[in-house]
Design an enzyme around this catalytic site. Structure first.
Site, mmCIF file in Angstrom:
data_model
loop_
_atom_site.group_PDB
_atom_site.id
_atom_site.type_symbol
_atom_site.label_atom_id
_atom_site.label_comp_id
_atom_site.label_asym_id
_atom_site.label_seq_id
_atom_site.Cartn_x
_atom_site.Cartn_y
_atom_site.Cartn_z
ATOM 1 C CD GLN A 156 -3.004 0.257 0.005
ATOM 2 O OE1 GLN A 156 -3.057 -0.949 -0.230
ATOM 3 N NE2 GLN A 156 -3.667 1.131 -0.703
ATOM 4 C CG HIS A 188 -0.483 2.636 -4.379
ATOM 5 N ND1 HIS A 188 -0.663 2.536 -5.724
ATOM 6 C CD2 HIS A 188 -1.041 1.519 -3.851
ATOM 7 C CE1 HIS A 188 -1.314 1.412 -6.006
ATOM 8 N NE2 HIS A 188 -1.554 0.770 -4.883
ATOM 9 C CD GLU A 230 -8.521 2.245 -1.694
ATOM 10 O OE1 GLU A 230 -7.519 2.695 -1.064
ATOM 11 O OE2 GLU A 230 -8.593 2.261 -2.936
ATOM 12 C CG HIS A 231 -7.381 -1.963 -0.243
ATOM 13 N ND1 HIS A 231 -6.718 -0.793 -0.547
ATOM 14 C CD2 HIS A 231 -7.848 -2.452 -1.419
ATOM 15 C CE1 HIS A 231 -6.775 -0.588 -1.856
ATOM 16 N NE2 HIS A 231 -7.460 -1.570 -2.418
ATOM 17 C CG ASP A 253 -4.622 -3.666 -6.019
ATOM 18 O OD1 ASP A 253 -5.708 -3.247 -5.587
ATOM 19 O OD2 ASP A 253 -3.520 -3.174 -5.730
ATOM 20 C CG HIS A 264 -49.835 18.921 -7.379
ATOM 21 N ND1 HIS A 264 -49.342 20.166 -7.668
ATOM 22 C CD2 HIS A 264 -48.754 18.089 -7.394
ATOM 23 C CE1 HIS A 264 -48.033 20.091 -7.846
ATOM 24 N NE2 HIS A 264 -47.648 18.839 -7.687
#
Lengths: 430, 430
Positions: free
Chosen positions: B259, B262, B327-328, B361, B420
């Site tokens: 991770q 990145h 996220e993960h 991934d 209406h």
């Protein structure tokens, strides 16, 4: 009757201009809302109490004074005209039954090698529903926003509504009671959006905020988007009526006025193959407006944004509808279902003369929160799907890991992500 | 190894600060992007060609020069290393198979009185996929963004990607070919987002824009949101690993580095019940970093945003995960499926030691575009559901209209919407 009439043909350039609308960027509004949000984030309940006293002229005393308890909701229901309460309850039942069909299920598949792959669907934990106060407090809007959340299984549904001068309509509280709202807070404006998004000492932050509001509310929702989810920021309400020579001009006119009476910016278009209908509708509009107490609003909307549009055939009418992507689409034609199949972009389609739009607004069951401003090209009615989120589940067997490792290592290295490849290698090469 | 270690307990206040992140409002960026968008909206292809020449140093000559034809995509596939192409194809097959399960169906129910109530699900007509150029061009990202659109049945999938100095990676074009992209345009930045949102003489406007990008792209997506739909603006990538004393510290360390490599802003947390593991992981990180070519990036991320967090039991670990909404989420514990059931907020959950995050991934099938920054509280992985929209269908029988008319008239009048009520009355009282 002052309403544009025009004949169009492909590629309908004149309609692109007609539908353009005004996009506004109001820097002063943006700053003012940002200031209120920051203040509520920083000072919590104290800021909320001050803004509520200032903007709504309602002095709650303390944070507890901003809450309306569950018992008060039940009591409000007892104060409402029983016939109206009965109508509300029946509407809620229909809305609930329709939305029950939108419930989604996850899946978890066991593959031959023992690997698990799946997707879990779970409700949001806590959501906020904005309900405008004063004259714009619509009980139907409470039902339409809260019931999908309730069907989705959301644990906590917090409704915020300003109570100007301390006043609150019992029918709105009754609707909250019927719809399954778990908490009512007497706050409004950007400060209410801030309290929901950031939380305060007495109010838990939510995962999502939905519901209509004025420009301060809309701007505040825009600014907190990302920190919490929001529904679409709604533009003016719209109807597009497609009618052939079998349609009754009085029906057409009544349905256009039903839209136009909402707001001077509301949009009502008739698209028709019938020159006779196009000629008859203005007189019918005039006659119906004469007995409508909101005639000034409706007349302004029809003059500024209304249109009677002549086309050669229903194929062209369908093309115009797709281009406009209206919030509400009525098909007052001989074969409405066949025509519906040729139109891709609309929030809700009303099929035939027995389905005037207010039947959907209030009672039939589908949601009345619909995509406006052409966003029906990509957006959906509010639904149960707006109150759930999904999580992927990935559980690989040792065999699957070994089999696929070379591919994953190759792909990761081709992207220069050596550590990704290594996370696989440490499991397969030792 | 420079990484924070801390012990936490409910209500985990120290984690709230750790996870706060920096929210930035960059007025200069906002202005600059707004100017580019306006220019592309006003001047179309001419503006696009100028910005592409200026920012990407690529002179396309004319609008046709911005296009890469379908034949060129097929040729690119032939240029790619056959083993890599094979891995890409297999990955695409898995992704397609997983996403096929997300297809949704509408419904149209005929009620006893002949009324029709339903919901149609239809694909968007045209979507745009942003693919960063240069070193950040990831073929896996092309697959993950385009395949759900393809499975949804989107007619036109237009990929935009900047080609700095005219260069384009064959593997990215090959991925577009494999994923079902129908059109590739050599444009990037805010100008590409503008071209997709507004359309130009040579490029049709889209209904939705998805895909990662730099801050100009993210800001441009934010600004065109509403006119077109967008996916979430992604924050830094994150992993949270929950591990018990059975976990291998080398697995944990490798997954954290996967991770952290990145981006210097990437976030990797270990949450563990095992003091021994918490002590062993820093050494394992050090050892693995020594052989990672992206070690400087990973080291900075671990130093600034990494954490090793000790908790008393897995129940607390689950609470930390729900609070962080990562996220993960990797569950390196003895009974991962049982623990998964106790955690509500995560983009994707990786179950057990055989499921390192890179398997998801690249290859397993679920999408790698996942909610970041805590938005897993309310958001979902990218999926087929992001490329469809729903339309309500309402076709009432005359009997239903007559039966329900009094309720609708009562509800409409209680909200002051006389028009209406009138739209119902003109059908039932004449």
């Amino acid at each position: 009757m002052n309403i544009k009439t025009l004949r169009v043909s492909p590629p309908y350039r004149e309609l692109r201009d007609l539908a353009a609308g005004a996009s506004t960027d109001d820097a002063a509004l943006r700053e003012s809302v940002a200031g209120i949000l920051r203040d509520v984030a920083d000072r919590g309940d104290a800021a909320l109490l001050e803004y509520t006293a200032r903007f709504d002229r309602f002095d709650a005393g303390d944070a507890a004074g901003l809450r309306i308890g569950a018992d008060a909701l039940a009591r409000a229901a007892a104060e409402v005209d029983p016939a109206l309460l009965d109508s509300l309850r029946r509407a809620a039942e229909n809305v609930r039954a329709f939305h029950e069909k939108q419930r989604e299920h996850g899946y978890l598949d066991v593959e031959a090698d023992g690997s698990l792959l799946g997707q879990r669907v779970a409700p949001l934990r806590r959501v906020g529903i904005y309900v405008p106060g004063g004259r714009a407090a619509y009980p139907s809007s409470v039902l339409m926003n809260a019931i999908p959340a309730s069907v989705a299984g959301v644990d906590e549904i917090a409704m915020v509504t300003p109570t100007p001068d301390g006043e609150v309509l019992p029918v709105v509280l009754a609707a909250a009671h019927v719809a399954g709202v778990t908490e009512v807070l007497r706050i409004g404006g950007a400060q209410a959006v801030g309290a929901l998004a950031y939380g305060t000492e007495s109010i838990g932050r939510v995962d999502k905020i939905v519901g209509p509001g004025n420009k301060w509310v809309a701007e505040a929702k825009r600014q907190v988007f990302g920190r919490v989810d929001i529904d679409m920021v709604a533009g003016p309400s719209e109807i597009l009526v497609i009618a052939d020579d079998a349609a009754d001009p009085v029906h057409v006119a009544a349905d256009m006025i039903g839209q136009a009476e909402h707001d001077p910016d509301a949009i009502a278009w008739l698209v028709t193959t019938s020159a006779a209908l196009a000629e008859a509708v203005p007189a019918a509009l005039e006659e119906l407006l004469a007995r409508n107490p909101r005639r000034d609003v409706a007349r302004a909307a029809l003059r500024d944004w209304g249109a009677i549009i002549l086309v050669d055939d229903l194929e062209q009418a369908a093309e115009v509808a797709d281009l406009r992507a209206p919030e509400h689409l009525e098909l007052l034609v001989r074969e409405p279902l066949a025509l519906a199949g040729r139109i891709r972009n609309a929030g809700a389609i009303f099929l035939g003369a027995n389905s005037p739009e207010p039947m959907g607004d209030y009672f039939a069951g589908p949601n009345h929160v619909l995509p406006t401003g052409g966003s029906a090209r990509f957006a959906s009615p509010l639904g149960v799907y707006d109150f759930v989120k999904r999580t992927s589940l990935i559980g690989l067997s040792a065999a699957r890991l070994l089999r696929d490792a070379p591919h994953v290592i190759r792909l990761a290295e081709s992207e220069g992500l050596f550590g990704h490849a290594e996370a696989v290698r440490v499991r397969t090469e030792r």
